[in-house]
Enzyme design. Sequence first.
Site, short mmCIF file in Angstrom:
data_model
loop_
_atom_site.label_atom_id
_atom_site.label_comp_id
_atom_site.label_asym_id
_atom_site.label_seq_id
_atom_site.Cartn_x
_atom_site.Cartn_y
_atom_site.Cartn_z
N ARG A 102 91.59 -68.34 68.94
CA ARG A 102 92.10 -68.29 67.57
C ARG A 102 93.25 -69.30 67.38
NH1 ARG A 102 93.68 -62.52 65.35
NH2 ARG A 102 95.52 -62.88 66.64
N LYS A 136 96.17 -68.07 61.70
CA LYS A 136 97.38 -67.25 61.80
C LYS A 136 98.58 -68.13 61.44
CE LYS A 136 98.66 -63.17 64.38
NZ LYS A 136 98.52 -62.23 63.26
N GLU A 191 92.20 -57.29 53.62
CA GLU A 191 92.96 -56.73 54.74
C GLU A 191 94.31 -56.27 54.22
OE1 GLU A 191 93.27 -60.80 57.12
OE2 GLU A 191 95.18 -59.77 57.10
C1 COI Z 1 99.72 -58.73 65.26
O1 COI Z 1 99.11 -57.69 65.03
O2 COI Z 1 99.90 -59.14 66.41
C2 COI Z 1 100.28 -59.56 64.19
O3 COI Z 1 100.53 -60.71 64.42
C3 COI Z 1 100.61 -58.96 62.90
C4 COI Z 1 102.06 -59.05 62.58
C5 COI Z 1 102.25 -58.58 61.21
C6 COI Z 1 102.91 -58.25 63.50
#
Ligand code: COI
Length: 343
Positions: A85, A187, A223
Amino acid sequence: MPLKKAMVDWDSLGFNFLETRSMYSANCNVGEDWENGSLIPFGNIELSPAAVVLNYGQGVFEGTKAFQTCDERIVLFRIDQNARRLAWSTERLCIPKVKPDFFINAVFETVKDNLDFVPPYGKGSMYIRPIVWGVSPALGVGPAIDYRFMIYVSPVGPYFKGNLKFLNLKIETNFHRAASKGIGNAKAIGNYSASLFPLAKAKKEGFDEVIYLDSVSEDRIEEIGSANLFVYHDGILKTPKVSGSILKGVTRDSVCKISSDILGMKVEETDVFLKDLFEAKEVFCTGTAVQITPVGRISYKNKVYKYYDGNLGPITKKIKETLTKIQRGEMNDPFGWLSPVSV
Ligand code: COI
């Protein structure tokens, strides 16, 4: 012999940052490979106010976890998926690609040097946060010419406060999280800044998080910003199919595989319409940080839908228990998802 542990109050961990011994750092100039990768003491960094990341949001990150298992191993969970990812996220944001092997080695080095900060078995996990950003200054919009990759770690407990928390969610009708052909499936740091205002507003109104709708027809759920969503109804577990605006969650994929291959359920990655959500028997969200968290109530335009009868729904319970057991080494690892860091 029990594993050596840092001086941390392991019984009161939340999802808060706790400083550890070291962090990983590497640099890259455009057109070259990532280099100078090494561990350095944890500390602040220097950055020009004109850095591209600060002005134009050229930054991406990852989130993954290390667990202590019941037989005292420290393991990483599906680190290859985060590697894939991040390779995609960097490409999408015009950042020199962080290649999977480089990424995985860096994560191993960082966790190994901070092994005593992995919470004891059953007390939480070590959250691992790789970040990559454009360093060089620029006034005009354009990608940076040099970049930095870092990994820091922190012991963590539950993301949402409360023991067995049932989330109270609001369907957001005034804001979208991501455009259908935008960067929602990378991300990218900008996706999270876009969610801050709706989230702050929802929290003021007494909700834990918001459910975003698709930005085209607004009749499908996407989501919740910090996690993916699942609905269970009539023997079928459904989750929104990945698209340009939905993040390909590692826990999301693990839940699909556990549910179909271990629990023998019918799983569909598909369009999930508001109607599916309102008719659902069980709703839960998934993510590295949130793990599997059940949803108790959802509000949509002054109507409240309830999914909570005082207990964890039986489907959510089975899936959550199976995932937790695999991560803690309490059952065999049928998919080969665990990578031992130490034995
Ligand atoms: C994760 O779940 O690792 C994320 O990056 C989400 C984040 C909002 C803590």
